[in-house]
Motif scaffolding. Structure first.
Motif, short mmCIF file in Angstrom:
data_model
loop_
_atom_site.label_atom_id
_atom_site.label_comp_id
_atom_site.label_asym_id
_atom_site.label_seq_id
_atom_site.Cartn_x
_atom_site.Cartn_y
_atom_site.Cartn_z
N TYR A 31 28.90 56.37 61.18
CA TYR A 31 28.19 55.25 61.81
C TYR A 31 28.46 53.95 61.05
N THR A 32 28.40 54.01 59.73
CA THR A 32 28.63 52.81 58.92
C THR A 32 30.06 52.32 59.07
N LYS A 33 31.00 53.24 59.01
CA LYS A 33 32.42 52.84 59.10
C LYS A 33 32.74 52.24 60.47
N VAL A 34 32.21 52.86 61.55
CA VAL A 34 32.46 52.33 62.89
C VAL A 34 31.80 50.96 63.05
N SER A 35 30.59 50.80 62.53
CA SER A 35 29.91 49.51 62.61
C SER A 35 30.70 48.42 61.91
N GLU A 36 31.26 48.75 60.77
CA GLU A 36 32.07 47.77 60.03
C GLU A 36 33.34 47.42 60.80
N GLU A 37 33.95 48.44 61.41
CA GLU A 37 35.16 48.19 62.21
C GLU A 37 34.83 47.31 63.42
N LEU A 38 33.70 47.58 64.04
CA LEU A 38 33.29 46.81 65.21
C LEU A 38 33.01 45.35 64.83
N ASP A 39 32.35 45.15 63.72
CA ASP A 39 32.08 43.78 63.26
C ASP A 39 33.37 43.03 62.94
N MET A 40 34.32 43.74 62.35
CA MET A 40 35.61 43.12 62.05
C MET A 40 36.33 42.71 63.34
N TYR A 41 36.22 43.56 64.37
CA TYR A 41 36.83 43.26 65.67
C TYR A 41 36.22 41.99 66.27
N LEU A 42 34.91 41.86 66.18
CA LEU A 42 34.25 40.70 66.76
C LEU A 42 34.56 39.40 66.03
N LYS A 43 34.88 39.50 64.73
CA LYS A 43 35.17 38.30 63.94
C LYS A 43 36.56 37.73 64.26
N GLN A 44 37.44 38.59 64.79
CA GLN A 44 38.78 38.09 65.12
C GLN A 44 38.70 37.24 66.39
N VAL A 45 39.43 36.13 66.42
CA VAL A 45 39.32 35.19 67.53
C VAL A 45 39.79 35.85 68.83
N VAL A 46 39.20 35.42 69.94
CA VAL A 46 39.61 35.93 71.24
C VAL A 46 41.00 35.39 71.58
N ILE A 47 41.71 36.13 72.42
CA ILE A 47 43.05 35.69 72.81
C ILE A 47 42.96 34.86 74.09
N ASN A 82 25.74 49.54 70.46
CA ASN A 82 25.15 50.83 70.09
C ASN A 82 25.75 51.98 70.89
N TYR A 83 26.01 51.71 72.16
CA TYR A 83 26.62 52.75 73.00
C TYR A 83 28.02 53.10 72.51
N ILE A 84 28.81 52.09 72.15
CA ILE A 84 30.17 52.32 71.67
C ILE A 84 30.14 53.11 70.36
N ILE A 85 29.27 52.72 69.45
CA ILE A 85 29.17 53.43 68.17
C ILE A 85 28.78 54.89 68.39
N GLU A 86 27.82 55.11 69.28
CA GLU A 86 27.38 56.48 69.57
C GLU A 86 28.50 57.30 70.19
N GLU A 87 29.26 56.68 71.11
CA GLU A 87 30.39 57.37 71.75
C GLU A 87 31.44 57.77 70.72
N ILE A 88 31.76 56.86 69.82
CA ILE A 88 32.77 57.16 68.80
C ILE A 88 32.30 58.28 67.88
N CYS A 89 31.04 58.22 67.47
CA CYS A 89 30.50 59.28 66.61
C CYS A 89 30.54 60.63 67.31
N ASN A 90 30.31 60.65 68.62
CA ASN A 90 30.38 61.90 69.37
C ASN A 90 31.81 62.43 69.46
N ILE A 91 32.78 61.49 69.50
CA ILE A 91 34.18 61.91 69.62
C ILE A 91 34.72 62.45 68.30
N ILE A 92 34.50 61.71 67.23
CA ILE A 92 35.13 62.11 65.95
C ILE A 92 34.18 62.89 65.06
N GLY A 93 32.88 62.93 65.42
CA GLY A 93 31.92 63.69 64.63
C GLY A 93 31.43 62.92 63.42
#
Length: 497
Positions: free
Chosen positions: A409-425, A362-373
């Protein structure tokens, strides 16, 4: 050469050096000491300062600073500030020595805060400082409160405090006192040292250049007690064979106590390894802090219930466990550190419990929304109407109905979920390399990565600066002015930038 190797300006007056230079080029005329210190040093310093300031101005979007204070052998107080940032063009992690200069007045929180503010203004870093790391001294904590930057007490210093407090147990402390007395004698006595070395060479077949001496712990050096005990155990056979022949009353260490020392080393080793991991200044450390803390808590929970340890050693492990819980269990509450861990493709969500994970996301999503509006709802264009009947009417209507406007908010949430689905290195892989390859895939998260991933959680880079300053202000250079020390330290500290 003088700045890099901490050589005195008077080297140009040394006969051996002059002969060496003459052998390289008989036609070269060495500059005198005054020219070096008043002209060449100033010129080189100003050139280097301008170059680094230019890079910081154009390539640094946020900077983490570490600060520490030190008193030289001439009893002058110095303060070092190191800066750490991600080059937003190359995505390289950069560390610089902002300054290592005289601190006017006493080491109060007010004076330290004022000196830091002056340095930040001089470097045009106002608004760019995103994290502030110091040791846990009260004056540093006061300075952090005055400045108002997000602050964290040095992780390595905290581990050292935990270890030192735990080692104060009477039974353990008595054993360490015995060891220190023995080590001190071997450090003072040439005869004892020679016998220790000779036993290793003659009886253990160790090569002459590889024979070891004992190590004395130093209170200001982290992990030095562990290193002293580790070397003492390593040289157990030579010590036990040598001490009876020294004709001196040294403390008797029975066999059971030797085993106890081994177990103390076993208990201290995870703290030693964690300190080494967290003390680097050429790689990212903040994202490892939570993971390493979890590992330490798990290890010492097991050790504190290990019945194979002697009672004093088991109590030592319990005290460390308590110290870790008291001083580091709240590390998950620091959102700057959790963001770093979350955006590290080696760890992602696996370093958190559910509550911390939700808070961090939630903090990351809020930060991104504050940056890009927040996006204005966009109007989906109606499919072009063609007079009469069209073959495309059915598909155009379906596509138009599906393409509803989405919020940031929706677009960032989707991007974040996609990031989490990718396997860790792999844990040994470089997270910077990964982000170089994926910054266009996760453009919103990349904005936060550049802003937060520069954070370190130890003030060790400042400690290293002071170690070099100790070489600089030596017996041959005690008359160096503080302004020249500052310039030489800046050149030395930024030699690899």
């Amino acid at each position: 050469m003088i700045a890099i190797d901490c050589q005195p300006f008077s080297i140009v007056n040394d006969e051996g050096f002059k002969s060496f230079v003459y052998g390289l080029n008989p036609n070269y005329k060495l500059p005198d000491r005054k020219t070096l210190s008043t002209t060449l040093l100033v010129r080189k310093y100003e050139e280097r300062l301008a170059t680094i300031k230019s890079v910081v101005s154009t390539e640094c979007s946020s900077m983490c600073i570490a600060v520490d204070c030190w008193t030289s052998r001439t009893l002058q107080p110095y303060m070092a500030i190191t800066g750490h940032f991600i080059n937003k063009t190359t995505l390289d992690f950069k560390s610089i020595l902002v300054q290592c200069s005289l601190l006017d007045g006493t080491h109060t929180g007010e004076n330290i805060a004022q000196a830091i503010s002056s340095a930040i203004c001089e470097w045009n870093l106002t608004g760019k400082i995103n994290f502030f790391v110091t040791d846990n001294a009260p004056n540093m904590l006061n300075a952090a409160n005055i400045l108002g930057y997000p602050h964290y007490g040095c992780y390595a210093h905290t581990l050292n405090l935990i270890a030192q407090n735990a080692l104060a147990l009477p039974d353990v402390d008595n054993t360490i006192i015995k060891i220190k007395k023995t080590v001190a004698h071997f450090k003072r006595s040439c005869q004892a040292k020679e016998k220790l070395l000779r036993y290793q060479i003659n009886s253990q077949g160790i090569a002459e250049g590889s024979a070891l001496t004992l190590i004395m712990s130093v209170p200001t050096r982290w992990n030095s007690t562990f290193l002293m005990l580790q070397r003492f155990i390593h040289l157990q056979e030579p010590i036990r064979a040598t001490v009876p022949n020294l004709n001196i009353d040294l403390p008797v260490i029975p066999l059971q106590e030797w085993r106890c020392i081994e177990q103390i080393c076993e208990v201290l080793k995870p703290l030693y390894e964690a300190t080494l991991l967290m003390s680097g200044d050429n790689y990212l450390t903040a994202s490892k802090a939570i993971v390493i803390t979890q590992g330490l808590l798990n290890i010492y929970a097991q050790m504190s219930s290990n019945n194979t340890f002697y009672a004093p050693v088991q109590k030592l492990a319990k005290n460390i466990d308590v110290g870790l819980k008291q001083r580091l269990s709240n590390i998950n509450d620091n959102l700057h550190i959790t963001v770093c861990t979350f955006l590290d493709p080696r760890f992602k969500q696996f370093a958190f419990d559910n509550e911390t994970l939700i808070t961090t996301k939630n903090y990351i999503i809020e930060e991104i929304c504050n940056i890009i509006g927040e996006d204005q709802p966009s109007t989906i264009p109606e499919p072009s109407s063609v007079p009469g009947f069209s073959l495309w009417n059915v598909i155009d209507q379906k596509i138009s109905a599906s393409q509803q406007p989405r919020s940031t908010y929706t677009k960032v949430s989707e991007e974040l979920d996609m990031y989490l689905k990718q396997v860790v290195i792999n844990r040994e892989s470089c997270p910077l390399e990964w982000w170089r390859a994926h910054k266009s895939i996760y453009p919103s998260l990349f904005l936060i990565f550049v802003k937060y991933f520069n954070i370190i959680v130890t003030s060790v880079p400042c400690e290293r600066a002071f170690s070099k300053a100790g070489h600089l202000i030596n017996d041959r250079r005690t008359r160096l002015t503080s302004s020249k020390v500052a310039k030489l330290m800046f050149l030395h500290g930024n030699k690899n930038f």
